[in-house]
Write a protein that holds these residues in place. Structure first.
Motif, short mmCIF file in Angstrom:
data_model
loop_
_atom_site.label_atom_id
_atom_site.label_comp_id
_atom_site.label_asym_id
_atom_site.label_seq_id
_atom_site.Cartn_x
_atom_site.Cartn_y
_atom_site.Cartn_z
N ILE A 49 -1.19 10.80 -3.20
CA ILE A 49 -2.38 10.45 -2.62
C ILE A 49 -3.37 9.68 -3.65
O ILE A 49 -3.93 8.60 -3.33
N GLY A 50 -3.13 9.81 -4.76
CA GLY A 50 -3.45 9.00 -5.91
C GLY A 50 -2.96 7.61 -6.08
O GLY A 50 -3.76 6.82 -5.79
N LEU A 91 -4.64 5.87 -2.60
CA LEU A 91 -6.04 5.72 -2.85
C LEU A 91 -6.08 4.23 -3.67
O LEU A 91 -7.00 3.34 -3.52
N MET A 92 -5.34 4.12 -4.60
CA MET A 92 -5.55 2.95 -5.62
C MET A 92 -4.99 1.78 -4.97
O MET A 92 -5.56 0.66 -5.13
N GLU A 152 -7.55 0.85 -2.82
CA GLU A 152 -8.74 0.25 -3.61
C GLU A 152 -8.44 -1.25 -3.70
O GLU A 152 -9.17 -2.22 -3.94
N ALA A 198 -12.73 5.61 -3.86
CA ALA A 198 -11.48 5.69 -3.52
C ALA A 198 -10.56 5.37 -4.93
O ALA A 198 -9.67 6.20 -5.42
N GLY A 237 -8.63 8.11 -6.87
CA GLY A 237 -7.08 8.00 -7.03
C GLY A 237 -6.76 8.15 -8.41
O GLY A 237 -5.66 8.63 -8.66
N PHE A 249 -4.20 10.49 -10.16
CA PHE A 249 -2.75 10.06 -10.76
C PHE A 249 -2.71 10.66 -12.18
O PHE A 249 -1.67 11.00 -12.62
#
Length: 465
Positions: A275-276, A279-280, A283, A292, A296, A300
């Motif tokens: 997920i991290g 999200l990055m 972004e 986000a 993220g 992470f």
């Protein structure tokens, strides 16, 4: 459980009165201390669940030390753990501390469905007593730790469970777990001591195999009179009840330590990592730095701690990171193509082979792989097309349009054109600040090249549009 306390027979007689009186179903120690006698000492109960990681190992060590310093009468570990991710030397060190503890140490494997396996089982084998709940399993000890060979273990037939895991009924029938038997005469003597009338014709003694297990930790505690735990058989509303005399205190991880212990579990670390990174990546294709990206990055970092504790394959971790790069190649074109397929293959392979020696349920793997597929084949490309339109086709009309700078373009930033946000670069490196008016002079992929309306740098060889 070495001395018959007749607890389960009493429980059958009163329809579970022992459990109700003790209140040990997870509500804390207050109910156990209501009628406790301070002079009967304190029993400390500690929960050890999940992997034996550095956080949990520290809890075991600190509890042993604190119980001795506080003069506790008994220390009980409630265990549900099947793998250690700390070194063998650390396990041996903890086992020696348990074996040498001045406070008697007991272990209860529960609740229903719990297990005690591997090196964690070898660690707690050095306790003074071991109890089990129905539905529990014990075994798969693996190769013995040499440092523990000199210590006695709390169960018999250790070789029988060296390479196999047995259920609770087998553990009792094979004599691995000590099992006390009692007769109606024993039960009558116990009632007589408490001054409670006893009619053997109305008593139903439970099956022998059930007399050897403790459904709840309260049942296990009242059976530890040989280790110092005191309880009384009393009459309440005409019915017998086992009432603890020794105070019971429950200890566990602090919130911060609980967080790190949770993060160091295989599915949680994997989900946070996936997920991290997602999200990055999201972004990277949005305007500015938002929630986000921050979330993220935090996920992470937490996943990094979890993976530093868990045994993993570095090459699989590299595959997961490389899959995000592959996804990004196609996302910037807003059309899933070859590199999206390559990214999915790398992500699936990295997911399957991420851990080395620790198991992870297929559910988080399937769910996360499916979620990534939906996001990369549909969600992210749609977001890019909606927010930034297509790469170049159909956007020539924007050349010459006027807009306002939202974030400084120096040399990159964000501008607003017709109420839509766009990533922009300064044409010929002419910086513009937030609030300035700009003109679109070129389109380069997903980026707009802009210049200030006044004072823009100009190549004398080219006419201004």
């Amino acid at each position: 459980m070495r001395t018959p306390r007749l607890k389960l027979a009493t429980a059958c007689l009163v329809g579970g009165g022992v459990l109700a009186a003790l209140g040990f179903a997870g509500t804390g120690s207050a109910a156990a201390q209501t009628n406790a006698d301070p002079g009967a000492g304190v029993a400390v109960v500690v929960e050890v669940t999940g992997l034996l990681d550095p956080v949990m190992a520290e809890l075991v060590e600190n509890t042993l030390s604190d119980a001795a310093d506080a003069g506790a009468r008994l220390l009980v570990f409630r265990v549900d753990s099947n793998r250690s991710v700390v070194s063998d030397e650390r396990v041996a060190e903890l086992a020696e501390a348990i074996a040498g503890s001045p406070v008697p140490v007991a272990v209860w494997v529960g609740p229903n469905g719990a297990s005690l396996e591997g090196k964690v089982a070898q660690l707690f084998a050095t306790a003074d007593a071991v109890g089990i709940a129905p539905g529990t399993k014990l075994g798969d000890l693996g190769s013995p730790l040499l440092a523990l060979a000199e210590y006695p273990v709390a169960w018999a037939n250790q070789e029988l469970i060296r390479d196999q895991r047995l259920g609770w009924r087998q553990l009792i029938s094979e004599g691995v777990i000590a099992c006390d038997r009692f007769t109606l005469d024993d039960l009558g003597d116990r009632y007589a001591e408490a001054g409670i009338p006893f009619d053997p014709e109305t008593v139903r003694v439970p099956p022998e195999v059930e007399q050897c297990v403790a459904p709840l930790i309260g049942d296990f505690l009242v059976d530890l009179d040989n280790l110092g735990f005191e309880s009384n058989l009393v009459e309440v509303d005409g019915q017998p009840r086992l009432e603890p005399i020794t105070q019971v205190q429950f200890r566990g991880l602090s919130l911060a330590h609980q967080l790190f212990h949770t993060v160091a579990s295989p599915p949680v670390a994997y989900l946070m990592l996936s997920i991290g990174m997602g999200l990055m990546l999201f972004e990277f294709f949005t305007a500015g730095i938002g929630v986000a990206g921050v979330v993220g990055a935090l996920l992470f970092i937490l996943a990094g701690y979890g993976l530093s504790v868990l045994p993993h394959n570095t090459w699989a971790l590299v595959l997961l990171a490389a899959s995000m790069v592959a996804f990004g190649i196609d996302i910037q074109t807003s059309v899933p193509r070859f590199w999206t397929g390559v990214g999915m293959v790398m992500f699936a392979a990295g997911t399957w082979w991420l851990y080395d020696g620790v198991s992870m349920s297929w559910i988080p793997m399937v769910v996360m792989t499916g979620a990534v597929a939906v996001a990369m084949f549909s969600g992210m490309p749609s977001m890019v097309r909606t927010r930034f339109s297509t790469p170049t086709i159909g956007r020539e009309w924007m050349i010459g349009e006027l807009g306002e700078v939202v974030e400084d373009v120096s040399p990159d930033g964000v501008v607003r054109i017709r109420d839509a946000l766009w990533r922009a670069r300064a044409n010929r490196a002419t910086p513009v600040t937030a609030g300035d008016q700009v003109r679109v002079v070129e389109i380069d992929g997903l980026w707009l090249e802009v210049e200030p309306i006044e004072g823009a740098a100009r190549d004398y060889r080219e006419p201004r549009r």
